[in-house]
Design a protein around this motif. Structure first.
Motif, short mmCIF file in Angstrom:
data_model
loop_
_atom_site.label_atom_id
_atom_site.label_comp_id
_atom_site.label_asym_id
_atom_site.label_seq_id
_atom_site.Cartn_x
_atom_site.Cartn_y
_atom_site.Cartn_z
N ASP A 108 0.82 -1.21 0.00
CA ASP A 108 0.00 0.00 0.00
C ASP A 108 0.86 1.26 0.00
O ASP A 108 0.52 2.25 -0.67
N GLU A 109 1.98 1.26 0.74
CA GLU A 109 2.88 2.42 0.77
C GLU A 109 3.50 2.65 -0.61
O GLU A 109 3.60 3.80 -1.06
N VAL A 110 3.91 1.59 -1.27
CA VAL A 110 4.51 1.71 -2.59
C VAL A 110 3.46 2.19 -3.60
O VAL A 110 3.72 3.07 -4.42
N ARG A 111 2.27 1.62 -3.53
CA ARG A 111 1.19 2.05 -4.43
C ARG A 111 0.85 3.53 -4.22
O ARG A 111 0.60 4.26 -5.18
N ALA A 112 0.87 3.98 -2.98
CA ALA A 112 0.56 5.38 -2.67
C ALA A 112 1.60 6.34 -3.24
O ALA A 112 1.31 7.51 -3.49
N LEU A 113 2.79 5.86 -3.49
CA LEU A 113 3.88 6.67 -4.02
C LEU A 113 3.67 7.03 -5.50
O LEU A 113 4.24 8.00 -5.99
N ARG A 114 2.85 6.27 -6.20
CA ARG A 114 2.71 6.45 -7.64
C ARG A 114 2.27 7.86 -8.04
O ARG A 114 2.79 8.41 -9.01
N ARG A 126 4.41 10.32 -10.40
CA ARG A 126 3.83 10.84 -11.64
C ARG A 126 4.01 12.37 -11.69
O ARG A 126 4.42 12.91 -12.73
N ARG A 127 3.72 13.04 -10.59
CA ARG A 127 3.90 14.50 -10.55
C ARG A 127 5.36 14.87 -10.81
O ARG A 127 5.65 15.80 -11.56
N LEU A 128 6.28 14.14 -10.18
CA LEU A 128 7.70 14.41 -10.35
C LEU A 128 8.14 14.20 -11.80
O LEU A 128 8.82 15.04 -12.38
N LEU A 129 7.75 13.08 -12.37
CA LEU A 129 8.23 12.71 -13.71
C LEU A 129 7.59 13.51 -14.83
O LEU A 129 8.11 13.54 -15.94
N THR A 130 6.48 14.17 -14.56
CA THR A 130 5.82 14.96 -15.60
C THR A 130 5.93 16.46 -15.34
O THR A 130 5.42 17.26 -16.13
N ALA A 131 6.59 16.84 -14.28
CA ALA A 131 6.72 18.26 -13.93
C ALA A 131 7.71 18.96 -14.85
O ALA A 131 8.63 18.34 -15.39
N ASP A 132 7.54 20.28 -14.98
CA ASP A 132 8.55 21.06 -15.69
C ASP A 132 9.81 21.11 -14.82
O ASP A 132 9.81 20.71 -13.66
N ARG A 133 10.88 21.60 -15.38
CA ARG A 133 12.18 21.57 -14.72
C ARG A 133 12.18 22.27 -13.36
O ARG A 133 12.71 21.73 -12.38
N GLU A 134 11.60 23.45 -13.27
CA GLU A 134 11.57 24.21 -12.02
C GLU A 134 10.77 23.47 -10.95
O GLU A 134 11.20 23.34 -9.80
N THR A 135 9.60 23.00 -11.34
CA THR A 135 8.74 22.28 -10.39
C THR A 135 9.41 20.99 -9.94
O THR A 135 9.38 20.65 -8.75
N ALA A 136 10.01 20.28 -10.89
CA ALA A 136 10.69 19.03 -10.56
C ALA A 136 11.81 19.26 -9.55
O ALA A 136 11.99 18.47 -8.63
#
Length: 179
Positions: free
Chosen positions: A54-60, A64-74
C-alpha cells in the motif's frame, strides 16, 4: 547510454511503478511487488506485507507528478522528497554493481527508498536538462509514462501494445481513405 546505469534503472523503475496504475492495474498483490522488487534489483529491506504494498502504491501519484513536472517544479519536488527522507548520498558498491549512489539506509522502508532513488535520478535529468526524455504516452486512450532513452528521441508510446494499437489504427485509416 544517456545517463549512468543507476540513474537509468531508477528512472525505469519509477516509470514502471507509475504505469502499474494504468488500466489494467498491475500492482495488486504482494507477489506483484516482489516481482517489481526483483525486476529492478532493489536491495535492502523488503517486508513483503500488504502495508508495504500500500505504501509503494501510494507513491505512484507523487512519482507521476515528479516525472511529468517542468524543470523548475521538478527541482522543488526533488528537494522536498530528499529533505523529507533525510537523504544523505553515499557511494556504495554491492552485488554485481560498481560504485553508485544510495541516499538512505538499506533498512529504510521500500517506498522511501524508491522515492529517494527516483528523486536522485531526477537530479541527473534536471542537471542535464533532459526533461524531453520523459513524457506521456502518445496513445490518446492511455495515460502511461514514457522514458525515452533512445539516441534519436523517437519513443512515443509507453508499451509495445500502445504502439501496435496505434500502428493498426493508422493502417486502417489509410486503407479506408484509399478505398
Amino acid at each position: 547510454m544517456v545517463f549512468a546505469h543507476d540513474t537509468e534503472q531508477s528512472l525505469l523503475a519509477a516509470v514502471t511503478l507509475v504505469n502499474t496504475a494504468e488500466p489494467p492495474e498491475t500492482l495488486e498483490t504482494v507477489a506483484d511487488l516482489d516481482a517489481y522488487y526483483d525486476r529492478f534489483e532493489f536491495t535492502g529491506r523488503h517486508d513483503r506485507t500488504r502495508v508495504e504494498l500500500d505504501e509503494v502504491r501510494a507513491l505512484r501519484g507523487d512519482l507521476r507528478r515528479l516525472l511529468t513536472a517542468d524543470r523548475e517544479t521538478a527541482a522543488g519536488l526533488v528537494n522536498a522528497m530528499l529533505s523529507e527522507a533525510r537523504a544523505l548520498p553515499q557511494l556504495v558498491r554491492h552485488d554485481r554493481f560498481d560504485w553508485h549512489l544510495h541516499a538512505v539506509v538499506a533498512d529504510a522502508p521500500l517506498a522511501t527508498r524508491i522515492a529517494v532513488e527516483s528523486a536522485m535520478a531526477m537530479v541527473d535529468v534536471i542537471r542535464a536538462d533532459e526533461h524531453s526524455r520523459l513524457g506521456v504516452c502518445a496513445d490518446d486512450d492511455c495515460g502511461g509514462l514514457v522514458l525515452d532513452l533512445s539516441r534519436n528521441r523517437s519513443r512515443r508510446f509507453c508499451s509495445t501494445a500502445c504502439g501496435n494499437r496505434n500502428a493498426v489504427a493508422a493502417y486502417r485509416a489509410r486503407q479506408a481513405a484509399e478505398g
